[in-house]
Scaffold this active site. Structure first.
Site, short mmCIF file in Angstrom:
data_model
loop_
_atom_site.label_atom_id
_atom_site.label_comp_id
_atom_site.label_asym_id
_atom_site.label_seq_id
_atom_site.Cartn_x
_atom_site.Cartn_y
_atom_site.Cartn_z
CB CYS A 1 9.45 2.94 4.31
SG CYS A 1 8.48 1.70 3.39
CG HIS B 1 10.23 -2.70 2.21
ND1 HIS B 1 9.98 -1.38 2.51
CD2 HIS B 1 11.13 -2.68 1.19
CE1 HIS B 1 10.68 -0.60 1.71
NE2 HIS B 1 11.39 -1.37 0.90
CB CYS C 1 6.17 -0.68 5.45
SG CYS C 1 7.19 -1.61 4.28
CD GLU D 1 8.86 -3.03 7.64
OE1 GLU D 1 9.37 -2.03 8.17
OE2 GLU D 1 9.23 -3.49 6.51
#
Length: 203
Positions: free
Chosen positions: A96, A64, A99, A66
């Site tokens: 999410c 992801h 994260c 992040e």
């Protein structure tokens, strides 16, 4: 991971090659579309400086955006604990739950850092894991917002490699309605209230 950087206000507009393409911004940030990837545009300011470090990245098939940002980009900057650091993220999707936990860990390890997150979309916000993740961010000092019209204009001017004659021509009315909806949804998430969409769900 695709990315670009800019150091300070003086560099703005002099190196358009690092910026994202107009269509990538429109497809992934403008409410009413459904982005398939997550983009993260960010800027960092140290202390009372008026200059920023600007950068962007996107998710990969295995990571992801992040996490990629925290584990790769920020490590290169060599944070100094004695210097206050303010970070603003402009995300196409909100983080999410997983994260969110990683972001909280990062902030606890770097107490001199403050983070503001502005998101265009809420990611699967009916999922309680994601809802709790956003609440955890708020409880750990992260300022959470939905991107508003000035935010879109700012990102368009600052992070997008548009031509001077290009105009921000996507429908502002449609965008405004989505912004209002997501602002209401975010507040309901943060205060532990059910989604407005739950009223229309089948029993």
């Amino acid at each position: 991971m695709a990315a670009g950087t800019e150091k300070g206000d003086s560099a703005r507009g002099t190196n358009p090659g690092w910026k994202i393409q107009p269509n990538d911004f429109k497809v992934n940030y403008i409410p009413g579309t459904c982005p398939r990837v997550t983009y993260l545009l960010y800027e960092i300011r140290w202390g009372r400086s008026t200059k920023f470090w600007r950068h962007w990245c996107r998710n990969t098939p295995t990571q992801h955006t992040e996490i990629a940002c925290l584990e790769h980009d920020f490590k290169k900057l060599n944070f100094r604990p004695s210097v206050r650091c303010s970070i603003t993220w402009f995300l196409s999707w909100s983080p999410c739950g997983k994260c969110c936990r990683r972001i909280v860990e990062f902030l606890r390890a770097h107490p001199s850092v403050t983070l503001k997150i502005k998101a265009a979309w809420l990611f699967r916000h009916m999922d309680e894991r994601n809802r709790q993740g956003l609440r955890d961010l708020m409880e750990n000092g992260v300022a959470l917002y939905i991107m508003n019209l000035p935010d879109y204009r700012y990102c368009w001017r600052t992070f997008v490699a548009h031509q001077d004659e290009e105009e921000d021509d996507y429908c502002p009315l449609l965008r405004s309605l989505w912004i209002i909806f997501y602002c209401q949804e975010l507040q309901r998430v943060l205060w532990g209230l059910p989604s407005l969409l739950a009223r229309h769900a089948h029993p």
